[in-house]
Write an enzyme that holds these catalytic residues in place. Structure first.
Site, PDB file in Angstrom:
ATOM      1  N   ARG A  51      48.327  36.106  57.691  1.00 12.28           N
ATOM      2  CA  ARG A  51      48.963  36.343  56.667  1.00 12.28           C
ATOM      3  C   ARG A  51      48.736  35.054  55.819  1.00 12.28           C
ATOM      4  O   ARG A  51      48.732  34.162  54.524  1.00 12.28           O
ATOM      5  CB  ARG A  51      50.882  35.607  57.407  1.00 12.28           C
ATOM      6  CG  ARG A  51      51.810  35.272  56.127  1.00 12.28           C
ATOM      7  CD  ARG A  51      52.966  35.002  56.312  1.00 12.28           C
ATOM      8  NE  ARG A  51      53.208  34.516  57.764  1.00 12.28           N
ATOM      9  CZ  ARG A  51      53.190  32.868  57.622  1.00 12.28           C
ATOM     10  NH1 ARG A  51      52.337  32.646  56.825  1.00 12.28           N
ATOM     11  NH2 ARG A  51      52.863  32.784  59.301  1.00 12.28           N
ATOM     12  N   TYR A 105      54.445  43.444  30.287  1.00  8.50           N
ATOM     13  CA  TYR A 105      54.863  44.063  31.793  1.00  8.50           C
ATOM     14  C   TYR A 105      56.724  44.450  32.386  1.00  8.50           C
ATOM     15  O   TYR A 105      57.057  43.065  32.505  1.00  8.50           O
ATOM     16  CB  TYR A 105      54.168  44.250  32.906  1.00  8.50           C
ATOM     17  CG  TYR A 105      54.318  45.303  34.037  1.00  8.50           C
ATOM     18  CD1 TYR A 105      54.470  45.859  34.034  1.00  8.50           C
ATOM     19  CD2 TYR A 105      54.908  44.048  34.925  1.00  8.50           C
ATOM     20  CE1 TYR A 105      55.073  47.281  34.522  1.00  8.50           C
ATOM     21  CE2 TYR A 105      54.721  45.069  36.247  1.00  8.50           C
ATOM     22  CZ  TYR A 105      54.819  46.411  36.340  1.00  8.50           C
ATOM     23  OH  TYR A 105      55.255  47.282  37.309  1.00  8.50           O
ATOM     24  N   ASP A 177      49.145  36.893  32.070  1.00 12.20           N
ATOM     25  CA  ASP A 177      48.370  38.244  32.991  1.00 12.20           C
ATOM     26  C   ASP A 177      47.597  39.009  31.957  1.00 12.20           C
ATOM     27  O   ASP A 177      47.283  39.651  30.922  1.00 12.20           O
ATOM     28  CB  ASP A 177      49.700  39.511  32.402  1.00 12.20           C
ATOM     29  CG  ASP A 177      49.316  40.860  33.832  1.00 12.20           C
ATOM     30  OD1 ASP A 177      47.990  40.865  34.024  1.00 12.20           O
ATOM     31  OD2 ASP A 177      50.761  40.790  34.295  1.00 12.20           O
ATOM     32  N   LYS A 202      45.219  47.985  39.595  1.00 10.24           N
ATOM     33  CA  LYS A 202      45.007  48.584  38.430  1.00 10.24           C
ATOM     34  C   LYS A 202      42.628  48.122  38.138  1.00 10.24           C
ATOM     35  O   LYS A 202      42.329  48.790  39.533  1.00 10.24           O
ATOM     36  CB  LYS A 202      45.379  47.937  36.954  1.00 10.24           C
ATOM     37  CG  LYS A 202      46.606  47.670  36.870  1.00 10.24           C
ATOM     38  CD  LYS A 202      48.033  48.820  37.439  1.00 10.24           C
ATOM     39  CE  LYS A 202      49.191  48.065  37.609  1.00 10.24           C
ATOM     40  NZ  LYS A 202      49.744  48.763  38.667  1.00 10.24           N
TER      41      LYS A 202
HETATM   42  N1  PLP Z   1      50.607  42.867  35.278  1.00  7.43           N
HETATM   43  C1  PLP Z   1      50.595  44.496  34.917  1.00  7.43           C
HETATM   44  C2  PLP Z   1      49.865  44.512  33.228  1.00  7.43           C
HETATM   45  C3  PLP Z   1      50.929  45.663  35.591  1.00  7.43           C
HETATM   46  O1  PLP Z   1      50.930  47.107  34.426  1.00  7.43           O
HETATM   47  C4  PLP Z   1      51.563  45.903  36.297  1.00  7.43           C
HETATM   48  C5  PLP Z   1      51.581  46.760  36.613  1.00  7.43           C
HETATM   49  O2  PLP Z   1      51.508  48.025  36.244  1.00  7.43           O
HETATM   50  C6  PLP Z   1      51.450  44.386  37.534  1.00  7.43           C
HETATM   51  C7  PLP Z   1      51.659  43.530  36.452  1.00  7.43           C
HETATM   52  C8  PLP Z   1      52.111  44.238  38.317  1.00  7.43           C
HETATM   53  O3  PLP Z   1      51.057  44.540  39.497  1.00  7.43           O
HETATM   54  P1  PLP Z   1      51.478  46.070  41.105  1.00  7.43           P
HETATM   55  O4  PLP Z   1      52.234  46.588  40.508  1.00  7.43           O
HETATM   56  O5  PLP Z   1      50.270  45.384  41.760  1.00  7.43           O
HETATM   57  O6  PLP Z   1      51.948  44.715  41.674  1.00  7.43           O
END
Ligand code: PLP
Length: 386
Positions: A51, A105, A177, A202
């Site tokens: 953890r 997102y 991001d 991703k």
């Molecule tokens: N940031 C972006 C641009 C995303 O497309 C996503 C998920 O689709 C996330 C963050 C969140 O990621 P996770 O699904 O791994 O929690």
């Protein structure tokens, strides 16, 4: 001592690997041990425990991720959302205010609109292209600015250079991001961002078989985020660490192929009479094409588009595709298509989606590593008669 690897391709393979190799193992083994023998640690965060995100599998990933973006430090998390929420809940404290790009997102957008107030936090959505708007919404308690490298699903490219400059001038933590671009196409630390967050689910993993996240950036912040993560509990399991580590080694070859195919596919779609418009930063018609050229080493494997016809046409088109799978998420080796209104952005109210230009008929494509022409041929046959 960390070696000085020059290129991202080499860093992906070698940075952070154990030295010397553990029993000569070329691939880092999975350290499936929850706890480790006490070795005189004096700080809670240093006690080796899954953890606390500090087992050999974590440490190797942290070093590799930091090297990829030429940043000081990095950490992995149990999901992209764990990376985003833990970062925001570390950078901001009750009473603080965030400036966030309006086209986020869906999960991040919902965290701000639905959960932020419960933590005593406030936000304003900003137009990523309009510094006057940022200035107008700046408050004495604004602490951070949050943007996305390329927005999901419309592939907008905000004025990232101006955002960093604005953050500097007003003492804000600049967070981005970088999921859509990946470190192959964009390295935020090189442009002055303090922190970049990723959904490693991703591109970084790239094989659609795990959920993970990462935060990369200034060591001072990474240490504080790691401390908070240790309390919130969003650590990554060693087996998932191993899979992510394995997937990452091929990131550069995957992403360059995906950039290439997405560019060709976007050009094909743009010329097709059944298509109304295509959102892809690599197209000359993209409103921020020149900015994207300056910032990015590649325009990503993501694009979105709308057909001339109705929602029914979009549904028919998706049903006729043979190669792509209709599924949410992105960044894997297989091409995926989705209508964001039904998946990634379904948590947003229809009014919010409409405001941002995310229509019900918008189709998003995450280009995989299939043969470029075979994929385009499949899109061509699915568009016939629409
Ligand atoms: N940031 C972006 C641009 C995303 O497309 C996503 C998920 O689709 C996330 C963050 C969140 O990621 P996770 O699904 O791994 O929690």
């Amino acid at each position: 001592m960390a070696r000085n690897y020059k290129t991202i391709d080499t860093k992906l393979v070698h940075a952070g690997e154990p030295e010397p190799l553990i029993y000569g193992a070329v691939a880092i083994p999975i350290f499936q041990s929850a706890m480790y023998e006490y070795a005189g640690e004096t700080r809670y965060d240093d006690i080796k425990y899954i953890r606390l995100n500090n087992t050999p599998n974590h440490v190797a990933l942290h070093e590799k991720l930091a090297a990829l973006e030429n940043a000081e430090a990095a950490l992995v998390t149990s999901s992209g959302m764990a990376a985003i929420t833990t970062t925001l809940l570390t950078v901001l404290k009750a009473g603080d205010h965030l400036l966030a790009q309006s086209t986020l997102y869906g999960g991040t957008h919902s965290f701000l609109t639905q959960d932020f107030a419960d933590f005593g936090l406030s936000y304003d959505f900003i137009d990523g292209d309009d510094p006057a708007d940022w200035q107008a919404k700046l408050r004495p308690n604004t602490r951070a600015m949050y943007v996305e490298a390329m927005t999901n699903p419309l592939l907008q490219v905000a004025d990232l250079e101006a955002a960093v400059q604005f953050a500097r001038e007003h003492n804000l933590v600049a967070i981005i991001d970088n999921t859509f671009a990946s470190p192959v196409n964009f390295r935020p630390a090189e442009w002055g961002f303090d922190l970049s967050v990723h959904s490693c689910t991703k591109y970084l993993n790239g094989h659609s078989d795990l959920v993970a996240g990462a935060v990369i950036g200034r060591r001072e912040w990474i240490d504080r985020i790691m401390h908070r993560l240790n309390h919130l509990g969003g650590s990554l399991d060693p087996h998932a660490c191993f899979l992510l580590h394995r997937g990452m080694k091929t990131l550069a070859v995957r992403v360059r192929q995906q950039n290439h195919t997405a560019q060709k596919l976007a050009q094909f779609l743009e010329m097709h009479p059944a298509v109304d418009h295509v959102n892809y930063p690599g197209l000359k018609s993209h409103p921020r094409h020149e900015r994207a050229q300056k910032l990015f080493d590649g325009f990503s494997g993501m694009l979105s588009f709308e057909l001339n016809g109705s929602l029914e046409a979009a549904k028919t088109f998706i049903a006729k595709l043979q190669l792509p799978i209709e599924a949410p998420s992105l960044g894997g080796v297989e091409t995926l298509v989705t209508r964001p209104a039904t998946t990634s952005h379904s948590g947003m109210s229809p009014e919010d989606r409409q405001k941002l230009g995310i229509t019900d008929s918008l189709i998003r494509v995450s280009v995989g590593i299939e043969d470029t022409n075979e994929l385009i041929d499949d899109f061509a046959q699915a568009l016939e008669g629409l």
